[in-house]
Write a protein that holds these residues in place. Structure first.
Motif, PDB file in Angstrom:
ATOM      1  N   ASP A   7      -0.699   3.273   0.312  1.00  0.00           N
ATOM      2  CA  ASP A   7       0.546   4.024   0.187  1.00  0.00           C
ATOM      3  C   ASP A   7       1.377   3.831   1.450  1.00  0.00           C
ATOM      4  O   ASP A   7       0.836   3.722   2.536  1.00  0.00           O
ATOM      5  N   GLU A  56      11.461  10.492  -0.574  1.00  0.00           N
ATOM      6  CA  GLU A  56      10.342  11.447  -0.563  1.00  0.00           C
ATOM      7  C   GLU A  56      10.038  11.964   0.834  1.00  0.00           C
ATOM      8  O   GLU A  56       9.467  13.026   0.998  1.00  0.00           O
ATOM      9  N   GLY A  82      15.866   4.714  -6.038  1.00  0.00           N
ATOM     10  CA  GLY A  82      14.768   5.673  -6.030  1.00  0.00           C
ATOM     11  C   GLY A  82      15.159   7.001  -5.443  1.00  0.00           C
ATOM     12  O   GLY A  82      16.343   7.273  -5.190  1.00  0.00           O
ATOM     13  N   GLU A 125       5.420   1.333  -6.684  1.00  0.00           N
ATOM     14  CA  GLU A 125       5.696   2.754  -6.911  1.00  0.00           C
ATOM     15  C   GLU A 125       6.500   3.388  -5.776  1.00  0.00           C
ATOM     16  O   GLU A 125       7.299   4.285  -6.005  1.00  0.00           O
ATOM     17  N   ARG A 126       6.230   2.923  -4.563  1.00  0.00           N
ATOM     18  CA  ARG A 126       6.932   3.501  -3.416  1.00  0.00           C
ATOM     19  C   ARG A 126       7.145   2.430  -2.353  1.00  0.00           C
ATOM     20  O   ARG A 126       6.430   1.411  -2.335  1.00  0.00           O
ATOM     21  N   ARG A 131      10.411   6.877  -3.404  1.00  0.00           N
ATOM     22  CA  ARG A 131       9.720   6.669  -4.675  1.00  0.00           C
ATOM     23  C   ARG A 131      10.652   5.859  -5.563  1.00  0.00           C
ATOM     24  O   ARG A 131      11.808   6.210  -5.763  1.00  0.00           O
ATOM     25  N   VAL A 182      10.462   7.130   3.252  1.00  0.00           N
ATOM     26  CA  VAL A 182       9.645   6.655   2.136  1.00  0.00           C
ATOM     27  C   VAL A 182      10.391   7.014   0.863  1.00  0.00           C
ATOM     28  O   VAL A 182      10.869   8.148   0.706  1.00  0.00           O
TER      29      VAL A 182
END
Lengths: 369, 369
Positions: free
Chosen positions: B39, B86, B83, B145-146, B51, B49
């Motif tokens: 991650d 986060e 996105g 995903e991220r 998403r 970060v």
């Protein structure tokens, strides 16, 4: 006499009997001679015959002289001239016998789609001094006593009156080098406040300095290691002179402009080395304006250009379209590009003119027939 | 919650525990997988970060997929994403946790000398998704995903609020293809009344059609032999479609524009053939704007360019600088570049996404993690 009457007279009755003339002929490597050649004569109704008042030697003439471009058979040479109209065809309407005219380094109709787009060097009906026109009739080159001028209305730009002799050098630069330097600057997008580097200290490079300053460039660096030329560059408005070349030159230039380089680089030489230096000197997103006739085998490095967003724009300069813009400034003395001529010789000494330029004893030589 | 409070909260207390994620990895020729990877985590105070809400496959991703560019070791892939933020580092001030953001296909500080010149793809502190940043810390690629986003304040453009899901495809094009098509048009100097030919009917070529019309081009020809893409091109404002290629295509184009060609040609492919076609299609004095990543060994033909005064300008498109300009038009629905997406798949089916684009079953595939 009005233009109209002169036009009628000359179209029907040439002013003098044609008896042959002398013109420069390139016979081979470093073999340049003034030969007896046929006198030009009107061939098409759109022609004029012009007596050459002044011509000159171009850096690009040296490619043939030095044998870099082979000379397979003797050929007439020279493409820059100013002169006096001696005769005009019946369809010529915009220039008259007796006019002092500037001829660009090519002929063009100045009306076709390409000319209207400002690219008269791609005129659909034009061509080059010293080769055949579209009708297959030979066109004289400029380093001679007289020339037949095809498409005279499109090609020739008359001055309002016969100018003072002291203005002849600057007027002659409008035939090529001043317009070519200007084209480099326009192609690179030089405008008010631009930062500019000029690669090449020949007559075109020096005129490019002058053109860039005229367009409002804030800073113009001349790359030169030749004292006389450095002095002309400064006279033309160069703010800086850099003598280093290659990687050292590029490093010096980057350092002068925030570590990234100038907005515009004007390439006025035409070798692989000079183009490489130009491309690698420009800042990311900058533009190289180039007018040096490409010489040597190198193509343009697309990956370098792509990665840096440096554009390349220019080519054979459509100087015909710039003459009218410069003319009032030259006639008033505000613009003095004629300083690039540092030697003047009679046409008889054309061989010495080539030698002096070849050996870099002269920047540019003016020839008087 | 104001931006300020969100910023403070997130800088000190990430919203969720990091436990690994899935991301696309290119293992070799036609071997693309969704793998478990670490991650992302904030590494520098300027990081965020994000998403990923949507990512997509780019034509340039196919060079690696097809083995044209060899894959020496497995590598993360993808460079277009939108996105939700986060987490942000302590120095991030312009984006906040919860923001919907558009990320260009690279990261940049948006403040250095090159960014200020509009060339953020040459950012002095920037870099590329899927490789290390300037501190040597790996940066995730977009098809996952991220992602960790370096220089978040410079890189990310937040929307005023979280947009309706129907707007996601168009917003995602601002990460690359819409801005890249626009860059081709700007680089070619497209303006009110320009005549334009677009070489390439991929997503970038189609967006170039849209961009050229948006800039006021009078006539825009899409070169395409693919019916679906022709239809999108027409929807984007193409006035003509030409299916011929190579010499036949050039002849057709010349004929359409006074026998000389259009003012501007937008090269949106990147092969030697497409660039050759672009250069030879432009009118004398015209400009080729190119954004296709150069592929194959051909350099740019300087003699052809010199003789015709056709310029070449463009490169890796600095789309970050265009996002704010497009954003209001996309949010209002006035600009709908998202039409280039003709297939949407869950991220799990990334292999099928690549296959569909490789086999030209899809123009551009949107991926939803």
């Amino acid at each position: 006499m009005t233009s109209d009457t002169r036009s009628e007279v000359s179209a029907s009755a040439p002013l003098r009997r044609l008896t042959g003339m002398r013109a420069t002929v390139l016979h081979g490597e470093r073999d340049i001679r003034l030969d007896d050649v046929p006198d030009p004569a009107i061939s098409a109704p759109t022609d004029a015959v012009v007596r050459v008042v002044a011509a000159c030697v171009c850096g690009s003439d040296l490619w043939g002289y030095r044998g870099v471009t082979p000379t397979r058979e003797p050929r007439r040479i020279g493409h820059e001239l100013v002169g006096i109209v001696e005769e005009i065809g019946s369809a010529v309407a915009r220039v008259s016998v007796g006019d002092f005219v500037i001829a660009p380094f090519y002929f063009c109709d100045n009306t076709c789609a390409n000319c209207r787009n400002g690219v008269s060097t791609s005129c659909l009906h034009g061509g080059w001094w010293g080769s055949d026109d579209r009708d297959g009739v030979f066109v004289d080159a400029a380093q001679g006593e007289r020339v037949r001028v095809p498409l005279a209305d499109g090609t020739l730009v008359p001055t309002p009156e016969v100018p003072d002799d002291a203005l002849v050098p600057s007027l002659l630069t409008l035939a090529d080098v001043m317009g070519t330097g200007h084209h480099a600057a326009l192609s690179a997008g030089v405008r008010e406040g631009s930062t500019v580097v000029v690669v090449g200290d020949g007559a075109v490079g020096l005129c490019a300095v002058l053109a860039a300053r005229r367009l409002g460039a804030a800073r113009v660096v001349a790359m030169s290691r030749h004292e006389t030329r450095q002095a002309i560059a400064r006279e033309f408005g160069a703010t800086d002179v850099v003598a280093e070349r290659g990687d050292a030159g590029i490093a010096r230039i980057k350092e002068m402009f925030d570590g990234i380089g100038p907005d515009c680089v004007l390439e006025c030489v035409g070798t692989a080395e000079s183009m490489d230096q130009a491309i690698r000197s420009a800042r990311p997103g900058g533009m190289v304006g180039y007018v040096g006739v490409p010489n040597g085998g190198a193509e343009l490095p697309i990956r370098t250009l792509f990665g840096t967003n440096v554009g390349v724009n220019g080519g054979v300069a459509p100087v015909r379209g710039y003459i009218e813009e410069f003319l009032p400034e030259v006639l008033s003395g505000a613009l003095n590009p004629g300083l690039v001529f540092d030697l003047e010789l009679p046409l008889e000494q054309v061989a010495e003119a080539y030698a002096a330029m070849d050996e870099r004893r002269a920047t540019k030589v003016l020839l008087r027939p």
